[in-house]
Design a protein around this motif. Structure first.
Motif, PDB file in Angstrom:
ATOM      1  N   GLN A   1      14.098 -44.105 -30.027  1.00 26.18           N
ATOM      2  CA  GLN A   1      14.970 -43.335 -30.934  1.00 26.18           C
ATOM      3  C   GLN A   1      14.447 -43.438 -32.362  1.00 26.18           C
ATOM      4  OE1 GLN A   1      18.848 -44.941 -31.531  1.00 26.18           O
ATOM      5  NE2 GLN A   1      19.635 -43.093 -32.591  1.00 26.18           N
ATOM      6  N   ALA A   2      14.071 -44.689 -32.795  1.00 26.87           N
ATOM      7  CA  ALA A   2      13.570 -44.881 -34.153  1.00 26.87           C
ATOM      8  C   ALA A   2      12.285 -44.097 -34.377  1.00 26.87           C
ATOM      9  CB  ALA A   2      13.352 -46.371 -34.409  1.00 26.87           C
ATOM     10  N   ALA A   3      11.416 -44.103 -33.359  1.00 28.65           N
ATOM     11  CA  ALA A   3      10.154 -43.382 -33.481  1.00 28.65           C
ATOM     12  C   ALA A   3      10.382 -41.873 -33.576  1.00 28.65           C
ATOM     13  CB  ALA A   3       9.255 -43.718 -32.278  1.00 28.65           C
ATOM     14  N   VAL A   4      11.318 -41.352 -32.789  1.00 26.93           N
ATOM     15  CA  VAL A   4      11.617 -39.905 -32.840  1.00 26.93           C
ATOM     16  C   VAL A   4      12.141 -39.526 -34.218  1.00 26.93           C
ATOM     17  CG1 VAL A   4      13.185 -38.120 -31.972  1.00 26.93           C
ATOM     18  CG2 VAL A   4      12.022 -39.645 -30.372  1.00 26.93           C
ATOM     19  N   ILE A   5      12.999 -40.390 -34.777  1.00 23.72           N
ATOM     20  CA  ILE A   5      13.539 -40.129 -36.119  1.00 23.72           C
ATOM     21  C   ILE A   5      12.412 -40.138 -37.151  1.00 23.72           C
ATOM     22  CG2 ILE A   5      15.019 -41.055 -37.943  1.00 23.72           C
ATOM     23  CD1 ILE A   5      16.869 -42.089 -35.737  1.00 23.72           C
ATOM     24  N   GLU A   6      11.473 -41.075 -37.004  1.00 19.14           N
ATOM     25  CA  GLU A   6      10.340 -41.150 -37.923  1.00 19.14           C
ATOM     26  C   GLU A   6       9.488 -39.880 -37.848  1.00 19.14           C
ATOM     27  OE1 GLU A   6       8.119 -42.696 -40.946  1.00 19.14           O
ATOM     28  OE2 GLU A   6       9.984 -43.508 -40.112  1.00 19.14           O
ATOM     29  N   VAL A   7       9.293 -39.382 -36.632  1.00 21.40           N
ATOM     30  CA  VAL A   7       8.505 -38.148 -36.441  1.00 21.40           C
ATOM     31  C   VAL A   7       9.206 -36.967 -37.146  1.00 21.40           C
ATOM     32  CG1 VAL A   7       7.718 -36.468 -34.742  1.00 21.40           C
ATOM     33  CG2 VAL A   7       7.400 -38.898 -34.320  1.00 21.40           C
ATOM     34  N   PHE A   8      10.535 -36.888 -36.997  1.00 19.09           N
ATOM     35  CA  PHE A   8      11.286 -35.802 -37.659  1.00 19.09           C
ATOM     36  C   PHE A   8      11.126 -35.897 -39.172  1.00 19.09           C
ATOM     37  CE2 PHE A   8      13.901 -35.069 -33.776  1.00 19.09           C
ATOM     38  CZ  PHE A   8      13.707 -33.691 -33.717  1.00 19.09           C
ATOM     39  N   LYS A   9      11.229 -37.096 -39.709  1.00  9.41           N
ATOM     40  CA  LYS A   9      11.146 -37.270 -41.155  1.00  9.41           C
ATOM     41  C   LYS A   9       9.768 -36.920 -41.688  1.00  9.41           C
ATOM     42  CE  LYS A   9      14.700 -40.849 -41.668  1.00  9.41           C
ATOM     43  NZ  LYS A   9      14.952 -42.260 -42.086  1.00  9.41           N
ATOM     44  N   SER A  10       8.723 -37.254 -40.895  1.00  6.88           N
ATOM     45  CA  SER A  10       7.356 -37.001 -41.357  1.00  6.88           C
ATOM     46  C   SER A  10       6.962 -35.537 -41.254  1.00  6.88           C
ATOM     47  CB  SER A  10       6.371 -37.843 -40.526  1.00  6.88           C
ATOM     48  OG  SER A  10       6.425 -37.433 -39.172  1.00  6.88           O
ATOM     49  N   LYS A  11       7.767 -34.727 -40.552  1.00  4.29           N
ATOM     50  CA  LYS A  11       7.547 -33.278 -40.391  1.00  4.29           C
ATOM     51  C   LYS A  11       6.148 -32.971 -39.846  1.00  4.29           C
ATOM     52  CE  LYS A  11      10.755 -32.023 -44.089  1.00  4.29           C
ATOM     53  NZ  LYS A  11      10.943 -31.277 -45.380  1.00  4.29           N
ATOM     54  N   GLY A  12       5.777 -33.740 -38.801  1.00  5.80           N
ATOM     55  CA  GLY A  12       4.523 -33.452 -38.100  1.00  5.80           C
ATOM     56  C   GLY A  12       3.322 -34.194 -38.638  1.00  5.80           C
ATOM     57  N   SER A  13       3.458 -34.988 -39.711  1.00  3.74           N
ATOM     58  CA  SER A  13       2.299 -35.691 -40.303  1.00  3.74           C
ATOM     59  C   SER A  13       2.289 -37.166 -39.903  1.00  3.74           C
ATOM     60  CB  SER A  13       2.324 -35.569 -41.830  1.00  3.74           C
ATOM     61  OG  SER A  13       3.523 -36.137 -42.348  1.00  3.74           O
ATOM     62  N   THR A  14       2.701 -37.463 -38.670  1.00  2.00           N
ATOM     63  CA  THR A  14       2.754 -38.852 -38.200  1.00  2.00           C
ATOM     64  C   THR A  14       1.356 -39.342 -37.874  1.00  2.00           C
ATOM     65  OG1 THR A  14       3.143 -38.057 -35.958  1.00  2.00           O
ATOM     66  CG2 THR A  14       5.067 -38.593 -37.293  1.00  2.00           C
ATOM     67  N   SER A  15       1.244 -40.659 -37.839  1.00  2.00           N
ATOM     68  CA  SER A  15      -0.062 -41.252 -37.530  1.00  2.00           C
ATOM     69  C   SER A  15      -0.334 -41.157 -36.040  1.00  2.00           C
ATOM     70  CB  SER A  15      -0.075 -42.733 -37.953  1.00  2.00           C
ATOM     71  OG  SER A  15       0.899 -43.447 -37.213  1.00  2.00           O
ATOM     72  N   LEU A  16      -1.592 -41.205 -35.722  1.00  2.00           N
ATOM     73  CA  LEU A  16      -1.998 -41.116 -34.311  1.00  2.00           C
ATOM     74  C   LEU A  16      -1.456 -42.299 -33.536  1.00  2.00           C
ATOM     75  CD1 LEU A  16      -3.633 -39.705 -32.110  1.00  2.00           C
ATOM     76  CD2 LEU A  16      -5.634 -41.008 -32.882  1.00  2.00           C
ATOM     77  N   GLN A  17      -1.403 -43.445 -34.156  1.00  2.00           N
ATOM     78  CA  GLN A  17      -0.930 -44.649 -33.491  1.00  2.00           C
ATOM     79  C   GLN A  17       0.546 -44.527 -33.101  1.00  2.00           C
ATOM     80  OE1 GLN A  17      -1.334 -48.200 -35.855  1.00  2.00           O
ATOM     81  NE2 GLN A  17      -0.560 -49.558 -34.223  1.00  2.00           N
ATOM     82  N   LEU A  18       1.368 -43.971 -34.048  1.00  2.00           N
ATOM     83  CA  LEU A  18       2.789 -43.812 -33.763  1.00  2.00           C
ATOM     84  C   LEU A  18       3.011 -42.819 -32.620  1.00  2.00           C
ATOM     85  CD1 LEU A  18       5.743 -44.405 -34.446  1.00  2.00           C
ATOM     86  CD2 LEU A  18       5.645 -42.567 -36.173  1.00  2.00           C
TER      87      LEU A  18
END
Length: 752
Positions: free
Chosen positions: A718-735
């Motif tokens: 859930q935390a990771a999905v929220i982080e992805v939403f906040k980053s608007k597609g600019s998440t790191s490859l590791q995440l």
């Protein structure tokens, strides 16, 4: 008893003597007046005092004085003048005049004046003298000249016209006989000089008399045989009446005689131009009754019978030769005369109707075609096969129209078969009336529904076909087409009925199938609604603030989605019109109003929508149950049994797992996983959106149905999905890789 004038004189003499006697005491003037007043008050004497009170007179003597005053004034005197002249009060003058007129009928009074009848006679003489000088006058001029009241003029002067005054009165005008004779001579001269038609008002305007007097003088001249012409119109309205001189009449009659003898006909308009309104009477006067009997009278012309008979012979010959004939063209060729549409109507009614040799057709009241019965048969035989073929081709299109109309207007019942009815249409159109009394299995059809559709007759195609066969010119065929169209429509109807009857059964089955599909969908939606609603109740039983808030959110989402879908589907089942998926406002109210159900069911629909928007879920379900239980609603939706709910829950779980396996979106996958785990671990089925992931995960963790590792995995995801939403597609490859691994682990948990 009243004292006489002699008594008064004696009394006056005695008073005078008493005054003249010498003595110590004498009566003063005031005492004398007082004594006389007392005697008059006691009615010992009857006298009238003068205005200054120093003189007196008897009433009889006053009347004599009044009469003398009037005579002195040449027979006319005013009351005011007599008051001054006789030195008495006005009231005594009025009384004296009244008594005088009652005693002597040679006196007349009006208003505040006194007249003698001799004055009136003298006035009549003066008026007559004035009339003889001028020839005419008016009542207003007399009143103004002699300064007399109108009532005196009317009573004593006007009444003497024709007696003491040798004259003639008309309205306000008065004429002498001599003056009127002069006016008659003017009329005689004017009429004698006319050679053309003249408006009577123009003649009257040349005279110095009123219109009534003019008519009177004209009538006298007619009686004296002075006026030899005639009048057209009424003399009471001179501007619409015409005088036709005898010279003009003779020339007109000569023209008509020469014209008719030369051409064999004459236009009716000629009579109007020559001011001859009675055509028959004018012709009788010119030619005599026997010759007029042999004439043919149409609306616009009069013809010799021989010329009209020639036309009829040519007409029949043309029909025999060409099988048709235009009456107007034929007449123009024979007589070189243009007819109007009223002439055609006369010819049709008098000389063509009832003729067994041929038939006729009128077009726009301006064309009359005569044709043989063989021509009509030929055209009909040429068009019949075309009509049948066209009907067979167009029948499927009619079925499509019926389907479209039925979807809007027809109400179909599952337990009954349907009759298909449309009525016959208008000119150039065909409407079908086909009734299916039984199915292929022989079952009686007990339910009727009516629709209306139309297919136009192929007019142009029929006309082109008949024209190519050279049966007759196209314009003739067009004129006959409307007369033949009734027979052609019967053929067209019959052929369509045969074809439509074969297609109607499949149409009926389609209607039933559509309704069954909607009913199946409604039942499925109802099953899912009740199953998910049970799931919300389980969450609600925990009776915690977080769980209660989650429960309300789940209910709101459930009823806004599935509840609204169910509401619209129920509308589609009962409506005769196509219903949009998401009706709002006036469109929704209109759709409910147009339902073919009782008013109480319509009320339930309105209430259901209101409850949907007020979050009154229990009331919504209660109202829906009442609707389903009502026989008048026509709905066959049943409350799902526990076994049905269990079956739906299992099917729903399998569908969720299939979606999860195909999902590539992390947020969607997380939501599906939580809903699956609630179903598998907690035994509840819910319908939720992604907004409720956090609350659902909290509830799931609190249910003790997850171990610590599973709970930690879900929270991390859930935390990771929220982080992805906040980053608007600019998440790191590791995440992203970590989230992918986490989702794979979660999918494995859901499949255990």
């Amino acid at each position: 008893m009243s004292a006489t004038w002699a008594d008064i004189q004696k009394l006056a003499s005695a008073l005078q003597k008493a005054q003249n006697i010498s003595g110590e005491k004498k009566l003063s003037d005031n005492n004398v007046i007082e004594i006389l007043s007392t005697l008059r008050a006691n009615k010992v004497i009857d006298i009238i005092f003068t205005a200054n009170g120093k003189e007196y007179v008897t009433r009889k003597h006053l009347r004599r004085e009044v009469a003398n005053e009037c005579l002195d004034k040449k027979g006319r005197v005013s009351f005011d003048d007599m008051v001054l002249g006789l030195n008495v009060d006005y009231s005594h003058i009025v009384e004296a005049v009244k008594n005088l007129c009652e005693e002597d009928d040679s006196f007349i009074t009006h208003g505040a004046e006194l007249y003698t009848k001799d004055y009136m006679d003298d006035l009549c003489r003066k008026i007559e003298e004035k009339l003889n000088e001028k020839g005419r006058t008016t009542i207003f001029e007399i009143t103004k000249s002699f300064d007399l009241p109108t009532i005196i003029i009317d009573t004593y002067i006007i009444s003497q016209i024709g007696f003491k005054i040798n004259a003639l009165k008309d309205g306000e005008s008065i004429y002498t006989r001599k003056f009127l004779d002069t006016q008659k001579k003017i009329i005689k001269g004017a009429v004698g000089a006319l050679t053309k038609v003249c408006v009577m008002e123009q003649i009257a305007e040349s005279l110095e008399v009123s219109r009534n007097v003019f008519v009177t003088l004209w009538n006298e001249l007619e009686q004296e045989k002075v006026i030899t012409g005639r009048i057209m119109g009424s003399k009471s309205i001179l501007k619409q009446a015409y005088y036709i001189p005898i010279y003009f009449i003779k020339l007109s009659e000569q023209f008509i005689r020469n014209k008719f003898n030369s051409d064999g006909f004459i236009d009716m308009s000629c009579f109007k131009k020559l001011f001859m309104l009675d055509v028959n009477g004018a012709l009788v006067g010119i030619f005599g009754k026997e010759k007029v009997k042999k004439m043919v009278f149409l609306n616009s012309i009069v013809l010799e019978k021989e010329k009209f008979d020639e036309f009829l012979v040519n007409l029949k010959d043309d029909v025999r030769l060409k099988e048709y004939c235009n009456v107007l063209d034929c007449f123009n060729e024979t007589s070189n005369v243009a007819l109007d549409k009223q002439d055609l109507e006369v010819i049709k009614e008098k000389y063509i109707k009832g003729n067994d040799e041929f038939e006729y057709v009128s077009v726009d009241d301006e064309t009359l075609i005569i044709y043989s019965k063989e021509l009509s048969s030929k055209i009909y035989e040429a068009l019949e096969p075309i009509v049948k073929e066209k009907a067979r081709k167009e029948a499927p299109n009619l079925v499509i129209q019926l389907k479209e109309q039925s979807s809007k207007k027809a109400k179909v019942s599952d337990d009954e078969d349907d009759d298909w009815n449309t009525n016959k249409g208008g000119k150039g159109k065909k409407k079908v009336n086909t009734k299916k009394s039984s199915t292929k299995k022989g079952k009686a059809a007990s339910n009727d529904f009516e629709t209306t559709a139309s297919i136009p007759l192929p007019r142009e195609e029929l006309l082109k076909t008949a024209t190519k066969l050279n049966i007759a010119p196209r314009d003739v065929i067009e004129m006959l087409f409307d007369k033949l169209s009734n027979k052609l429509e019967i053929i067209f109807q019959h052929e369509i009925e045969i074809t439509v009857t074969d297609l109607s059964q499949s149409f009926i089955q389609d209607k039933k199938k559509i309704r069954r599909e909607f009913e199946e969908k409604a039942q499925s939606l109802y099953n899912s609604l009740m199953t998910f609603y049970d799931g919300t109740k389980v969450i609600e039983e925990k009776n915690e603030f977080a769980s209660n808030k989650l429960c309300e959110s789940l209910k709101e989402y459930l009823f806004k989605s599935i509840g609204t879908d169910l509401f619209n589907t129920l509308l589609k089942i009962l409506s005769d019109q196509p219903i949009e998926d998401n009706l709002v406002g006036l469109k929704r109210d209109k759709a409910i109003k147009e339902l073919s159900v009782p008013e109480d069911i319509k009320g339930m629909f309105t209430k259901l929508y209101q409850l949907l928007n007020s979050n009154s879920y229990e009331d919504f379900l209660s109202t829906m149950d009442s609707m389903f239980a009502s026989n008048s609603s026509g709905l066959k939706i049943k409350f799902p049994k526990d076994s049905v709910k269990k079956e739906f829950q299992n099917s729903y779980l399998a569908n969720l797992k299939e979606q999860l396996n195909l999902s590539t979106d992390h947020a969607t996958s997380l939501l599906l996983s939580i809903i699956i785990l609630l179903n598998v671990r907690c035994g509840i089925a819910i319908h939720a959106s992604g907004k409720l992931v956090s609350a659902l995960l909290t509830y799931l963790n609190s249910s003790t149905k997850l171990n610590e590792a599973e709970s930690s995995l879900l929270l991390s995801a859930q935390a990771a999905v929220i982080e992805v939403f906040k980053s608007k597609g600019s998440t790191s490859l590791q995440l992203s890789e970590q989230l992918n691994e986490a989702m794979e682990e979660i999918k494995k948990i859901t499949n255990e």
